[in-house]
Write a protein that holds these residues in place. Structure first.
Motif, PDB file in Angstrom:
ATOM      1  N   GLU A   1      11.191   7.447  -0.339  1.00  0.00           N
ATOM      2  CA  GLU A   1      11.062   6.191  -1.096  1.00  0.00           C
ATOM      3  C   GLU A   1      10.425   5.101  -0.237  1.00  0.00           C
ATOM      4  N   ARG A   2      10.890   5.036   1.020  1.00  0.00           N
ATOM      5  CA  ARG A   2      10.371   4.039   1.951  1.00  0.00           C
ATOM      6  C   ARG A   2       8.866   4.250   2.178  1.00  0.00           C
ATOM      7  N   ASP A   3       8.488   5.488   2.501  1.00  0.00           N
ATOM      8  CA  ASP A   3       7.087   5.769   2.819  1.00  0.00           C
ATOM      9  C   ASP A   3       6.180   5.430   1.644  1.00  0.00           C
ATOM     10  N   LYS A   4       6.654   5.711   0.424  1.00  0.00           N
ATOM     11  CA  LYS A   4       5.833   5.436  -0.762  1.00  0.00           C
ATOM     12  C   LYS A   4       5.551   3.941  -0.903  1.00  0.00           C
ATOM     13  N   VAL A   5       6.560   3.146  -0.619  1.00  0.00           N
ATOM     14  CA  VAL A   5       6.380   1.689  -0.701  1.00  0.00           C
ATOM     15  C   VAL A   5       5.326   1.213   0.301  1.00  0.00           C
ATOM     16  N   TRP A   6       5.437   1.699   1.535  1.00  0.00           N
ATOM     17  CA  TRP A   6       4.472   1.229   2.555  1.00  0.00           C
ATOM     18  C   TRP A   6       3.082   1.770   2.283  1.00  0.00           C
ATOM     19  N   GLU A   7       3.027   2.986   1.763  1.00  0.00           N
ATOM     20  CA  GLU A   7       1.733   3.562   1.392  1.00  0.00           C
ATOM     21  C   GLU A   7       1.070   2.686   0.327  1.00  0.00           C
ATOM     22  N   ALA A   8       1.867   2.266  -0.650  1.00  0.00           N
ATOM     23  CA  ALA A   8       1.346   1.406  -1.725  1.00  0.00           C
ATOM     24  C   ALA A   8       0.877   0.070  -1.155  1.00  0.00           C
ATOM     25  N   ARG A   9       1.656  -0.479  -0.217  1.00  0.00           N
ATOM     26  CA  ARG A   9       1.250  -1.739   0.404  1.00  0.00           C
ATOM     27  C   ARG A   9      -0.102  -1.588   1.102  1.00  0.00           C
ATOM     28  N   GLU A  32       6.059   2.362  -7.593  1.00  0.00           N
ATOM     29  CA  GLU A  32       7.245   1.743  -8.183  1.00  0.00           C
ATOM     30  C   GLU A  32       7.126   0.224  -8.261  1.00  0.00           C
ATOM     31  N   PHE A  33       6.023  -0.332  -7.764  1.00  0.00           N
ATOM     32  CA  PHE A  33       5.863  -1.786  -7.843  1.00  0.00           C
ATOM     33  C   PHE A  33       5.995  -2.231  -9.303  1.00  0.00           C
ATOM     34  N   PRO A  34       6.913  -3.175  -9.600  1.00  0.00           N
ATOM     35  CA  PRO A  34       7.123  -3.565 -11.003  1.00  0.00           C
ATOM     36  C   PRO A  34       6.017  -4.481 -11.510  1.00  0.00           C
ATOM     37  N   ALA A  35       5.416  -4.100 -12.648  1.00  0.00           N
ATOM     38  CA  ALA A  35       4.239  -4.810 -13.173  1.00  0.00           C
ATOM     39  C   ALA A  35       4.530  -6.274 -13.467  1.00  0.00           C
ATOM     40  N   GLY A  36       5.760  -6.564 -13.895  1.00  0.00           N
ATOM     41  CA  GLY A  36       6.049  -7.914 -14.349  1.00  0.00           C
ATOM     42  C   GLY A  36       6.366  -8.916 -13.255  1.00  0.00           C
ATOM     43  N   ALA A  37       6.538  -8.454 -12.032  1.00  0.00           N
ATOM     44  CA  ALA A  37       6.960  -9.363 -10.961  1.00  0.00           C
ATOM     45  C   ALA A  37       5.862 -10.368 -10.642  1.00  0.00           C
ATOM     46  N   ASP A  38       6.244 -11.630 -10.434  1.00  0.00           N
ATOM     47  CA  ASP A  38       5.265 -12.614  -9.985  1.00  0.00           C
ATOM     48  C   ASP A  38       4.916 -12.361  -8.521  1.00  0.00           C
ATOM     49  N   ALA A  39       5.868 -11.810  -7.771  1.00  0.00           N
ATOM     50  CA  ALA A  39       5.614 -11.466  -6.369  1.00  0.00           C
ATOM     51  C   ALA A  39       6.642 -10.456  -5.890  1.00  0.00           C
ATOM     52  N   LEU A  40       6.238  -9.723  -4.864  1.00  0.00           N
ATOM     53  CA  LEU A  40       7.153  -8.819  -4.166  1.00  0.00           C
ATOM     54  C   LEU A  40       7.198  -9.210  -2.702  1.00  0.00           C
ATOM     55  N   LEU A  41       8.383  -9.127  -2.113  1.00  0.00           N
ATOM     56  CA  LEU A  41       8.475  -9.081  -0.655  1.00  0.00           C
ATOM     57  C   LEU A  41       8.875  -7.666  -0.270  1.00  0.00           C
ATOM     58  N   LEU A  42       8.184  -7.120   0.711  1.00  0.00           N
ATOM     59  CA  LEU A  42       8.582  -5.833   1.269  1.00  0.00           C
ATOM     60  C   LEU A  42       9.091  -6.112   2.682  1.00  0.00           C
TER      61      LEU A  42
END
Lengths: 458, 458
Positions: free
Chosen positions: A314-322, A268-278
């Motif tokens: 949803e949470r686990d997917k984000v951390w997995e992606a990180r 779900e990481f958005p392609a257009g973002a200059d940066a993400l904070l998790l």
């Protein structure tokens, strides 16, 4: 090359099943997770008990064979690669959790236990072992201690050193050494657990640890914050810390890393973002919710758009992606050089700007992610070591990243250690006197220079 | 005895105002807070800057003069007493807080800064420096680091080592050595802050520290719990920890100590109680109140009667009285020997029983108080060192307390260190191999054996 007699002696100690010296068997131990030139050991051994460890050290000492200790080989500074042949000792045969004490909140584990296994055992007991290096599914506790491994939760929970209560190791002569113990306070003699943390295989062969475990946080909340400007994301981090809020985790990913992860996996990481904070906040529900409200305000004031994970999945997917950040970047070019510069948290924006400028100046591709909440960024250089011209610019970039971190009251490495790759920078940070002191320490303990010789240039 | 020339050289380095060698001046440095035979130094020096520290070490190295480092002299294991004359270096001239960083949450302080001054500076900034040894109104940060000082808040907040991020010290040759830094994660070379914690003046002369400070807890609640049976009080402690509740503090006082405090000062401690637990819970109000309810239930189930402090004044008086425990006991007999045995928290009841039995068996007066929540009891032997027969029984009691702690997976000393008094027990806990390793470490770093020689029997 080892003498035939010596090889026979190794086999006598270990049995022939736990002892390899054919080129095709030892070549897998010629490199680790760091960028470098491979060097094969002469022999690889996998002791199954402490007595064998002691005997192997004795044999190496007698025959002046360099001895390199290796867990899962996820080392990011070349610490587990034998620079001059010799013996690689695998700790993976010492892989038992010997005691899990729920009353007094500690675990006794052997060096080869996988970090994730200890975390799971803690969880089964309703407890929590926080240090979580990105490699935790394969990395060993022995390696974590030798490198003082950090991870995503360092911000609130600290790093491996904050959990080490006791250590057992064999010294360069094969004697068993005992440090620390099962009590939360311990002032009996020198602080040997403190000495062995970060010792990178130079001071002894660690076989067993007593590690603190803590109560599991009751509740948590995970946020993804999307920015159009990475510097604003970094400023958010500084402001959260200056506001004295301590989430469990604040991770950052830059646009380049986000895109790399998107190419590697579905996310779900958005392609257009200059940066993400998790961000993950955990603890007592009341406190989590209160901190969440304060963090929300801070993020908004720096133009961050907050998305909250609605459920565990949803949470686990984000951390997995990180956790995929490094491997996703690694797919893009033949050579990946992962830096580990760390600065005080108020200096994260300045450090990020410095990295951007260095990347531009030398026309080098750098994807940056990391533990922003700890001031610990991982600028990751993508290159090709066969391209000599580019490698010159890479070398200059690395030098400049190092100097930028120092100028900002920072350090060369927050969690990856010195090993072989960073040895040349040690003196620049600590001075010749300190490096000389470390040499005296090393050679006082290991006068024959058997244990991981030439690492850290000591 | 020092040569006249040498004394002149000391004066040249320091000026004559910071250098004493007349017997009436040096005698106050012949003892510290531990029971032992006084030994006067030949010379006492008080450097006012780092350059003087370096030069003093150089002179001592050249002339083979033993060098003992001393802060406030509150050491409880004889660590600051010169066993064979030589030079005592006072750190009290290095007493400045150099930086207090509210954004990145650290302080840079010199070795002679008083612990309470740092705590006050933190408080002024809305922050918190938790380590609070009972002597904190006079003890120095340098001494706290050298001994890894604990205190009343160790249970929740840990001890000095948990706050040390960086250290600057001079080695046995007078070279400046730099360890750690201003970042919360640091993996650059050996863990020198970890090495210097608990080093008791044997490995270098520490001059400067970087110490972590943390947000101040928002709210706290203080309880006094009265018991008719001290073992039930100890069981309460084990149960609170096993229930995974971490108050800031759980202190215990036995009936003998309660009476001693009552004789010394005006206090609300009830004379008839067999034991008191003093508990402080702090943090977010919701969490404090929830933990309070759970602790109340546990105390009641072990027949403890809970009294809650109604205001800050009541609270402060209770902690003031607790801090008087040792000095109140010290008034009762000519000689006081303070033990520091520490066990895992589930073993506190068994340790208390062992102390009671040992006291009875050898007909020795022991008042016990201490940091029960850390498993760290201070059985305090009251005796008269001129009574040879009683001293024999005292010696046997100390031996048995030590062995009881070891048998319960404990340690000789939780926070007072080894120094001179406990040196004979070191091998019993750690084995000859470990003591030999510590010797190699010490002599590798200090080959002339200048720094606090003969301490820990190394």
């Amino acid at each position: 090359m080892l003498k035939k007699n010596t090889i026979r002696e190794f086999r006598e100690i270990l049995g022939s099943n736990n002892c390899w010296n054919r080129p095709e068997d030892v070549i897998c131990y010629s490199y680790d997770a760091a960028y470098e030139e491979p060097v094969s050991p002469d022999i690889v051994v996998k002791p199954g008990n402490y007595n064998q460890v002691s005997k192997i050290i004795g044999l190496c000492a007698e025959e002046n064979i360099p001895l390199v200790i290796r867990g899962a080989g996820t080392n990011l500074s070349g610490g587990t690669v034998p620079l001059s042949g010799g013996c690689v000792l695998l700790t993976t045969g010492l892989n038992r959790i010997l005691e899990f004490n729920k009353e007094d909140l500690y675990a006794v584990v052997q060096a080869g236990v996988i970090t994730a296994e200890l975390a799971l055992e803690a969880e089964k007991n309703g407890l929590f072992y926080p240090p979580d290096p990105a490699s935790m599914k394969v990395s060993t506790i022995g390696g974590n201690v030798a490198e003082n491994a950090g991870g995503l939760r360092g911000l609130k929970y600290g790093v491996t050193k904050d959990y080490l209560m006791g250590v057992r190791f064999y010294d360069a002569e094969g004697n068993l050494i005992i440090g620390g113990g099962k009590t939360v306070k311990h002032a009996t003699g020198f602080n040997l657990p403190g000495l062995m943390i970060s010792s990178e295989g130079l001071l002894g062969v660690m076989v067993e640890f007593i590690l603190r475990v803590i109560p599991k946080p009751e509740y948590s909340k995970s946020l993804m914050v999307v920015y159009n400007d990475i510097i604003r994301a970094c400023e958010t981090v500084s402001e959260i810390i200056a506001s004295r809020i301590f989430p469990a985790t604040i991770e950052i990913l830059d646009n380049f890393t986000i895109k790399a992860v998107r190419e590697a996996i579905k996310t779900e990481f958005p392609a257009g973002a200059d940066a993400l904070l998790l961000i993950e906040i955990d603890g007592h529900p009341e406190v989590v919710n209160k901190d969440f409200d304060r963090i929300l305000k801070i993020c908004n004031s720096f133009n961050g758009t907050v998305r909250v994970a609605n459920n565990k999945d949803e949470r686990d997917k984000v951390w997995e992606a990180r956790r995929m950040a490094l491997s996703s970047l690694s797919r893009l070019r033949p050579t990946v050089i992962l830096e580990d510069a760390t600065v005080p948290r108020s200096k994260v924006p300045a450090m990020m700007k410095a990295i951007q400028e260095i990347s531009k100046k030398h026309d080098i591709t750098i994807g940056t992610f990391g533990h922003a909440g700890d001031g610990n960024l991982h600028p990751t250089i993508l290159t090709d070591k066969r391209d000599r011209d580019e490698m010159k610019r890479v070398k200059m970039s690395i030098d400049e990243i190092f100097h930028a971190a120092l100028k900002l009251d920072g350090t060369l490495t927050g969690e990856h250690g010195i090993g072989f790759l960073k040895a040349g920078y040690l003196e620049g940070e600590l001075g010749a006197g300190t490096v000389n002191f470390m040499k005296k320490l090393k050679h006082g303990i290991d006068s024959k220079n058997i244990l991981n010789p030439h690492k850290m240039n000591l």
